[in-house]
Design a protein around this motif. Structure first.
Motif, PDB file in Angstrom:
ATOM      1  N   GLY A 163      -4.375  15.212  10.401  1.00 51.21           N
ATOM      2  CA  GLY A 163      -3.185  14.417  10.126  1.00 51.21           C
ATOM      3  C   GLY A 163      -3.096  13.218  11.037  1.00 51.21           C
ATOM      4  N   TRP A 164      -1.928  12.618  11.060  1.00 52.49           N
ATOM      5  CA  TRP A 164      -1.671  11.451  11.893  1.00 52.49           C
ATOM      6  C   TRP A 164      -0.176  11.286  12.097  1.00 52.49           C
ATOM      7  CZ3 TRP A 164      -3.615  10.929   6.869  1.00 52.49           C
ATOM      8  CH2 TRP A 164      -2.731  10.398   5.935  1.00 52.49           C
ATOM      9  N   ILE A 165       0.168  10.515  13.112  1.00 46.36           N
ATOM     10  CA  ILE A 165       1.552  10.131  13.377  1.00 46.36           C
ATOM     11  C   ILE A 165       1.568   8.638  13.652  1.00 46.36           C
ATOM     12  CG2 ILE A 165       1.353  10.731  15.835  1.00 46.36           C
ATOM     13  CD1 ILE A 165       4.343  11.395  15.792  1.00 46.36           C
ATOM     14  N   SER A 166       2.562   7.952  13.101  1.00 47.01           N
ATOM     15  CA  SER A 166       2.680   6.511  13.298  1.00 47.01           C
ATOM     16  C   SER A 166       4.139   6.156  13.506  1.00 47.01           C
ATOM     17  CB  SER A 166       2.120   5.748  12.091  1.00 47.01           C
ATOM     18  OG  SER A 166       2.950   5.917  10.957  1.00 47.01           O
ATOM     19  N   GLY A 167       4.358   5.150  14.327  1.00 50.26           N
ATOM     20  CA  GLY A 167       5.711   4.683  14.585  1.00 50.26           C
ATOM     21  C   GLY A 167       5.686   3.290  15.158  1.00 50.26           C
ATOM     22  N   GLY A 168       6.763   2.557  14.960  1.00 52.04           N
ATOM     23  CA  GLY A 168       6.827   1.191  15.464  1.00 52.04           C
ATOM     24  C   GLY A 168       8.213   0.613  15.323  1.00 52.04           C
ATOM     25  N   ALA A 169       8.319  -0.669  15.613  1.00 50.71           N
ATOM     26  CA  ALA A 169       9.598  -1.376  15.539  1.00 50.71           C
ATOM     27  C   ALA A 169       9.362  -2.781  15.021  1.00 50.71           C
ATOM     28  CB  ALA A 169      10.277  -1.417  16.900  1.00 50.71           C
ATOM     29  N   SER A 170      10.369  -3.327  14.371  1.00 53.66           N
ATOM     30  CA  SER A 170      10.325  -4.685  13.846  1.00 53.66           C
ATOM     31  C   SER A 170      11.541  -5.453  14.334  1.00 53.66           C
ATOM     32  CB  SER A 170      10.306  -4.675  12.310  1.00 53.66           C
ATOM     33  OG  SER A 170       9.194  -3.962  11.825  1.00 53.66           O
ATOM     34  N   VAL A 171      11.334  -6.738  14.582  1.00 51.52           N
ATOM     35  CA  VAL A 171      12.412  -7.611  15.052  1.00 51.52           C
ATOM     36  C   VAL A 171      12.452  -8.837  14.158  1.00 51.52           C
ATOM     37  CG1 VAL A 171      13.298  -8.993  16.966  1.00 51.52           C
ATOM     38  CG2 VAL A 171      12.148  -6.804  17.433  1.00 51.52           C
ATOM     39  N   GLY A 219       6.507  -7.394  14.097  1.00 49.58           N
ATOM     40  CA  GLY A 219       6.448  -5.938  14.114  1.00 49.58           C
ATOM     41  C   GLY A 219       5.222  -5.441  14.836  1.00 49.58           C
ATOM     42  N   CYS A 220       5.307  -4.217  15.324  1.00 53.42           N
ATOM     43  CA  CYS A 220       4.173  -3.588  16.008  1.00 53.42           C
ATOM     44  C   CYS A 220       4.329  -2.076  15.894  1.00 53.42           C
ATOM     45  CB  CYS A 220       4.111  -4.008  17.473  1.00 53.42           C
ATOM     46  SG  CYS A 220       2.659  -3.366  18.366  1.00 53.42           S
ATOM     47  N   ASP A 221       3.249  -1.418  15.554  1.00 54.52           N
ATOM     48  CA  ASP A 221       3.282   0.037  15.473  1.00 54.52           C
ATOM     49  C   ASP A 221       1.987   0.613  16.029  1.00 54.52           C
ATOM     50  OD1 ASP A 221       1.452  -0.521  13.433  1.00 54.52           O
ATOM     51  OD2 ASP A 221       2.106   1.198  12.248  1.00 54.52           O
ATOM     52  N   PHE A 222       1.932   1.919  16.137  1.00 51.95           N
ATOM     53  CA  PHE A 222       0.735   2.623  16.591  1.00 51.95           C
ATOM     54  C   PHE A 222       0.416   3.716  15.570  1.00 51.95           C
ATOM     55  CE2 PHE A 222       4.100   5.346  18.125  1.00 51.95           C
ATOM     56  CZ  PHE A 222       3.598   6.624  17.946  1.00 51.95           C
ATOM     57  N   ILE A 223      -0.865   4.058  15.495  1.00 53.76           N
ATOM     58  CA  ILE A 223      -1.319   5.158  14.650  1.00 53.76           C
ATOM     59  C   ILE A 223      -2.167   6.087  15.511  1.00 53.76           C
ATOM     60  CG2 ILE A 223      -2.601   5.827  12.584  1.00 53.76           C
ATOM     61  CD1 ILE A 223      -2.231   2.961  11.579  1.00 53.76           C
ATOM     62  N   LEU A 224      -1.798   7.335  15.549  1.00 57.23           N
ATOM     63  CA  LEU A 224      -2.534   8.348  16.310  1.00 57.23           C
ATOM     64  C   LEU A 224      -3.009   9.416  15.338  1.00 57.23           C
ATOM     65  CD1 LEU A 224      -3.433   9.372  19.118  1.00 57.23           C
ATOM     66  CD2 LEU A 224      -1.284  10.644  19.232  1.00 57.23           C
ATOM     67  N   THR A 225      -4.304   9.522  15.171  1.00 59.58           N
ATOM     68  CA  THR A 225      -4.868  10.520  14.263  1.00 59.58           C
ATOM     69  C   THR A 225      -5.246  11.780  15.027  1.00 59.58           C
ATOM     70  OG1 THR A 225      -7.109   9.646  14.513  1.00 59.58           O
ATOM     71  CG2 THR A 225      -5.758   8.708  12.756  1.00 59.58           C
ATOM     72  N   PHE A 226      -5.253  12.874  14.307  1.00 59.18           N
ATOM     73  CA  PHE A 226      -5.628  14.146  14.925  1.00 59.18           C
ATOM     74  C   PHE A 226      -6.188  15.090  13.874  1.00 59.18           C
ATOM     75  CE2 PHE A 226      -0.998  13.859  14.336  1.00 59.18           C
ATOM     76  CZ  PHE A 226      -0.796  14.815  13.355  1.00 59.18           C
ATOM     77  N   VAL A 269      -3.422   0.247  17.370  1.00 55.50           N
ATOM     78  CA  VAL A 269      -2.172  -0.491  17.567  1.00 55.50           C
ATOM     79  C   VAL A 269      -2.220  -1.738  16.692  1.00 55.50           C
ATOM     80  CG1 VAL A 269      -0.649  -1.612  19.237  1.00 55.50           C
ATOM     81  CG2 VAL A 269      -2.014   0.377  19.923  1.00 55.50           C
ATOM     82  N   ARG A 270      -1.109  -2.021  15.957  1.00 53.84           N
ATOM     83  CA  ARG A 270      -1.119  -3.087  14.956  1.00 53.84           C
ATOM     84  C   ARG A 270       0.049  -4.060  15.158  1.00 53.84           C
ATOM     85  NH1 ARG A 270      -1.282  -0.153   9.218  1.00 53.84           N
ATOM     86  NH2 ARG A 270       0.709   0.620  10.020  1.00 53.84           N
ATOM     87  N   PRO A 271      -0.080  -5.044  16.042  1.00 48.20           N
ATOM     88  CA  PRO A 271       0.944  -6.092  16.126  1.00 48.20           C
ATOM     89  C   PRO A 271       0.810  -7.054  14.945  1.00 48.20           C
ATOM     90  CG  PRO A 271      -0.824  -6.553  17.664  1.00 48.20           C
ATOM     91  CD  PRO A 271      -1.130  -5.214  17.066  1.00 48.20           C
ATOM     92  N   GLU A 272       1.943  -7.627  14.530  1.00 52.13           N
ATOM     93  CA  GLU A 272       1.947  -8.479  13.343  1.00 52.13           C
ATOM     94  C   GLU A 272       3.118  -9.451  13.396  1.00 52.13           C
ATOM     95  OE1 GLU A 272       3.097  -7.995   8.595  1.00 52.13           O
ATOM     96  OE2 GLU A 272       2.487  -6.230   9.760  1.00 52.13           O
ATOM     97  N   VAL A 273       2.887 -10.678  12.958  1.00 49.89           N
ATOM     98  CA  VAL A 273       3.947 -11.661  12.773  1.00 49.89           C
ATOM     99  C   VAL A 273       3.938 -12.078  11.310  1.00 49.89           C
ATOM    100  CG1 VAL A 273       2.446 -13.585  13.463  1.00 49.89           C
ATOM    101  CG2 VAL A 273       4.943 -13.839  13.563  1.00 49.89           C
TER     102      VAL A 273
END
Length: 612
Positions: free
Chosen positions: A267-275, A605-612, A573-577
């Motif tokens: 699986g994986w977990i992802s989370g981030g924030a946008s401004v 925005g920027c989020d992270f993805i952690l796979t496992f 890690v995925r930063p984006e404008v």
């Protein structure tokens, strides 16, 4: 005036993308045509009419020296014939060069029966194929069996083979390394045949060809190359990639009674924030979905899966399947619109649960039958975050295409072609709520070039979205691997529906993607999109309290620029404008951004993805 400036900028972005692609292609061709291969034995260079040769694992074809500038009479080692790529189906599969493949018997004696001497002598930065890699034999390229995908056609942004930097930093890629976190190591243009469940022949590794434009990893043969090496290294030093980072991602242990039967748990977990620069009063990012909340951290996806991939190697029977359970803020966009999750009485405003996939696969030779609930093959982007480059999604994906289907799909792989056709319940539907048992069509076709530099995929969904409401949606996606580092993808989406009250409605769009791989840890991407909601039936602010309720009859534009950073095989890690704007066909009561007050917005925005 402002709208005119925006349109000019949009066109300029498209033109710039085309210029980059053209410049890269011309530079590659010029490099291949001007740089001779070093270390060719003098006896071989003496014959200017030598036919096709096989040197080690590389396929090369010699061109007469008389056609090269400055050649006259007998040749020397420095005037050696230039070697080009040729299909391996016409090459003798031996170590070194077969004696019957040479017209001059003296050449046979001059060349070692092993390719080791040639490999040591030749310039490691020389490109000897017209494509981005060379194949080990003449069979069609197959992908690693462990690549887990959810659709049927094109994988997310991917490259055909790891570059020289990848191999020197990490060694040969493993199946796990080319898994869900697909941007740490790039895949082929179309990835595996997701319909066939990877039930083809055993996968074969691709032989990467060193990029002549990337220097700094070997002793240079000229001061010009050394200068280019220093400049290249200096320009990318700030994007550091640890050469000692782990090669293989960490995986959750699968219980033995499942693992011994071919099942895998992960699986994986992802989370981030946008401004958003406008700081909207309703805390929504307008009509942008998935990362739809402003200045709030969102755990977008916590996904667990259990999967068994079918592997027949093109011969025999096998069975498999997959189950996905998704929790997070993305689950509310992935739920079926009737039945299934809607019966679970979920009361949380943002965090909910979805069951986007549960299906069984039955494979026989190159055929595969899939039955159940699965992600849609329509479109380029996908719901799972591990299959997308950008944190945000295109309008075509958000509003123009379905996410899931329930039904049956039959697939057949035939050389470079994949054909799929089946029956479905409807777009994002699970139960028959209207009592009419409407059945729709779902299918498509995909073609991939032999060298995997080009791919084209067409997918279509035609069904009934409610009583007397036929709906048809199709997507056409083209992929071009310009080089081992540069990839271009173009997607066209079209949809139409009919309603007794509204009548016929249409929506369509065009999305462009350009990706460049800097090193094994860093990749940059650009997305330029135009999407038109002809009758205002698709785009609207989704979410409790979102003021951008629509309808919006007009054109939506967006330009997104992002980076992907993978310091570890399990982490990305995925930063984006991103810049969005809207041109309306007629006056609207509320605009699509800033709680209905603006027709454009800047989003970071920027989020992270952690796979496992």
């Amino acid at each position: 005036m402002l709208n005119t400036i925006r349109n000019y900028l949009f066109v300029a972005a498209l033109v710039a993308m085309g210029i980059i692609l053209l410049f890269q292609e011309l530079r590659d061709r010029r490099t291949k045509s001007r740089q001779p291969i070093q270390g060719i034995p003098p006896s071989l260079a003496a014959d200017t009419k030598s036919p096709t040769l096989a040197l080690g694992s590389f396929g090369v074809r010699s061109s007469p020296t008389g056609n090269q500038p400055g050649s006259a009479g007998a040749t020397t080692q420095t005037d050696a014939p230039r070697l080009e790529s040729t299909p391996h189906s016409v090459l003798p599969r031996i170590e070194g060069v077969a004696s019957n493949s040479l017209r001059n018997p003296q050449q046979t004696l001059a060349i070692d029966s092993s390719s080791a001497e040639y490999t040591q002598n030749r310039d490691v930065h020389e490109t000897v194929t017209s494509g981005s890699f060379d194949l080990l034999d003449s069979q069609p390229v197959q992908q690693p069996n462990s690549v887990r995908q959810t659709g049927f056609w094109l994988d997310p942004p991917a490259f055909s083979a790891p570059s020289e930097e990848d191999l020197q930093a990490n060694g040969p890629p493993t199946d796990q390394e080319i898994g869900d976190i697909s941007h740490a190591m790039f895949l082929a243009a179309t990835g595996p045949d997701r319909t066939a469940g990877d039930n083809q022949r055993e996968p074969r590794l691709l032989t990467p060809v060193p990029d002549p434009n990337v220097q700094g990893h070997a002793t240079q043969t000229s001061s010009k190359k050394q200068t280019g090496s220093i400049a290249t290294c200096r320009s990318f030093n700030f994007l550091y990639c640890d050469p000692c980072r782990p090669k293989d991602p960490w995986k959750l242990p699968t219980p033995h009674f499942l693992a011994c039967r071919g099942w895998e748990f992960g699986g994986w977990i992802s989370g981030g924030a946008s401004v958003v620069a406008n700081n909207p009063a309703d805390n929504y990012n307008g009509v942008v979905t998935f990362n739809d909340r402003d200045r709030e951290f969102q755990m977008n996806q916590l996904n667990f899966y259990l999967e068994k991939v079918t592997r027949t190697n093109g011969c025999g029977w096998d069975w498999g399947g997959r189950v996905d359970v998704l929790y997070g803020t993305d689950a509310r966009f992935t739920q079926a619109i009737d039945g299934l999750e809607s019966d679970w009485n979920q009361t949380e405003r943002f965090y909910q649960v979805a069951l986007p996939q549960f299906y069984l696969d039955l494979a026989y030779n190159d055929w595969l039958l899939r039955a159940g609930h699965f992600y849609s093959p329509v479109g380029y982007e996908a719901v799972p975050v591990t299959q997308n480059f950008f944190y945000s999604h295109s309008y075509s994906h958000q509003y123009g295409q379905p996410f899931t289907h329930t039904g049956l799909l039959l697939s057949r792989k035939l050389n470079q072609w994949v054909f799929t056709a089946g029956l479905q319940r409807g777009n994002d539907q699970f139960d028959d709520t209207d009592g009419r048992d409407a059945i729709g069509f779902l299918g498509g076709i995909r073609w991939t070039s032999y060298d995997e530099r080009f791919a084209v995929a067409f997918a279509i969904s035609a069904d009934e979205q409610g009583i007397d409401r036929p709906i048809t949606i199709y997507s056409l996606v083209g992929t071009w691997n310009v080089s081992s580092r540069l990839q271009y993808v173009i997607e066209h989406t079209y949809g139409e529906s009919e309603d007794v009250q509204i009548g016929k409605s249409q929506w369509y769009g065009l999305s462009n993607y350009l990706y460049y791989k800097i090193n094994p840890c860093w990749q940059t991407g650009l997305r330029v999109e135009w999407f038109r909601d002809e009758d205002g039936v698709r785009v609207a602010g989704v979410g409790d309290g979102n003021r951008a309720i629509g309808p919006y009859l007009g054109d939506f534009y967006e330009i997104s620029l992002g980076l992907n950073w993978s310091p570890h095989p399990n982490l990305r890690v995925r930063p984006e404008v991103r810049w969005d704007w809207f041109d309306e066909n007629r006056p609207v009561a509320l605009y699509p951004y800033d709680a209905g007050d603006r027709d454009d917005q800047f989003l970071f925005g920027c989020d992270f993805i952690l796979t496992f």
